[in-house]
Scaffold this active site. Sequence first.
Site, mmCIF file in Angstrom:
data_model
loop_
_atom_site.group_PDB
_atom_site.id
_atom_site.type_symbol
_atom_site.label_atom_id
_atom_site.label_comp_id
_atom_site.label_asym_id
_atom_site.label_seq_id
_atom_site.Cartn_x
_atom_site.Cartn_y
_atom_site.Cartn_z
ATOM 1 N N ASP A 1 0.824 -1.210 0.000
ATOM 2 C CA ASP A 1 0.000 0.000 0.000
ATOM 3 C C ASP A 1 0.861 1.265 0.000
ATOM 4 O O ASP A 1 1.890 1.329 0.684
ATOM 5 C CB ASP A 1 -0.896 -0.035 1.256
ATOM 6 N N GLU B 1 -3.117 -0.437 -8.526
ATOM 7 C CA GLU B 1 -3.956 0.691 -8.112
ATOM 8 C C GLU B 1 -3.120 1.967 -8.139
ATOM 9 O O GLU B 1 -1.972 1.978 -7.708
ATOM 10 C CB GLU B 1 -4.508 0.473 -6.689
#
Length: 445
Positions: A181, A235
């Site tokens: 992340d 992402e």
Amino acid sequence: MREIYENSYIQHGSSTMFIARENGGKYLFVSDGEAYDLLQGVRVGDTDGNGGNIAKGCPPQGERVGDTDGNVAKGNAVYGSAIKRCPLTNENSKVIRSLFPFTNPVSHKKHACTIGLGDRLGLASPGHLRVIKDKNIFPVLAQQSIRELTLTGRTYEDVLAAAVWAVFQEGYKSGYGADGDHLKSREEVKMALDCGFTMITLDCSEHIPNGLTAVAEFAIDIYNEFIRGTDIDFELSVDETQTVTSAEDHIFIANALKKANVCVTSLAPRFPGEFQKGIDYRGDTTEFEKELRKHAKIALDNGYKLSVHSGSDKFSVFPIIYRETDCRVHLKTAGTHWLEALRTAAVFNPDLFRRIHIVALEHLKEAKKYYHITENTANIPAIDDLDDGNLPTLLDNDDARQVLHITYEFTLAAFKAEIFDLLNRREDEYYDALAKHLTKHLPRL
Ligand code: ZN
């Protein structure tokens, strides 16, 4: 005394394996057979009727069951074979991954509704799985930013291993993801991929001041170097910036990606209003709905889904998010599960919770270097004025939640052993708290 996690029973060749608690520790047990020598551990007995009894409800000594048809029923024991007790190490988790494909993280491209369930302690995932298993929602169990790795002193290997042991313990075979992340450099992306992560969230926020072309160039470079031709979920995030992402900016980025043939799984814009850690949305929900609708359409038109970061506890906008995206959305949560760990402490070890709370307040200023929150400590009641029974109310106080949420580096450093000990002893209560809280985040599918 062994307490077995019954859903963990599994057979590899002639080896029976399961996870159990013994003397306060949690271990993998493996019986003689193909898997025995692959795993590191110590032999703890065989047919002596003591160490060799590997399950509750064992049949009488000497009767060997569950070995001829490969089906090992709950409560059955393996007799006449050696038993090895293996620590839940990263090394052993790699063996488990090689033996059982379901324990490996996978891409979630085909799943509409996905949820990131960051687990700072590496203890929460079984609780999450107990909620998710009946629902059409794909969990990304392993999800940590570099910031969280640094502040918790963990590695991506640790994070992934915790997820592996969780799916093994729960016998969860429906697939899960692993998200590196908020990665900001090619080195960080490489590190996460080398550890086996299946999702990369590329944080492009730092490139925003150089213009949107710079954002797309960075994303395209990373994609071409690491992602193209793989099944990795990619992402792109621009949420950690002061600039609200307009629909026009989103379209610009989407077009640049399309032109470069970059396939993203999800994109995280910066929405209007405040998405602060561990508390509800702050801002104009009508404005949020209007903007979200535009972003959802752009995402749909371009074949990816929206990602909502700091998505925990946003109860006033969950209905909007799920309705406007038609449940094609990735919702990221993390620190809120840590707060449920602290709630468990507040209930079952008030003395420990009091000390955590004091250390959290002492280190608030330092923690705010890493996190943007707008707490007002004047709204937090003095802990000495609260009797033990009222301590959990601090976990329902937005200002206290924010303080406890972001100061984990300091509270963990001071009380890690005590926190882990408590959560291990109160494992079911901790899972129940997690389940209750997580359920409130899910769409009614
Ligand atoms: Zn974010």
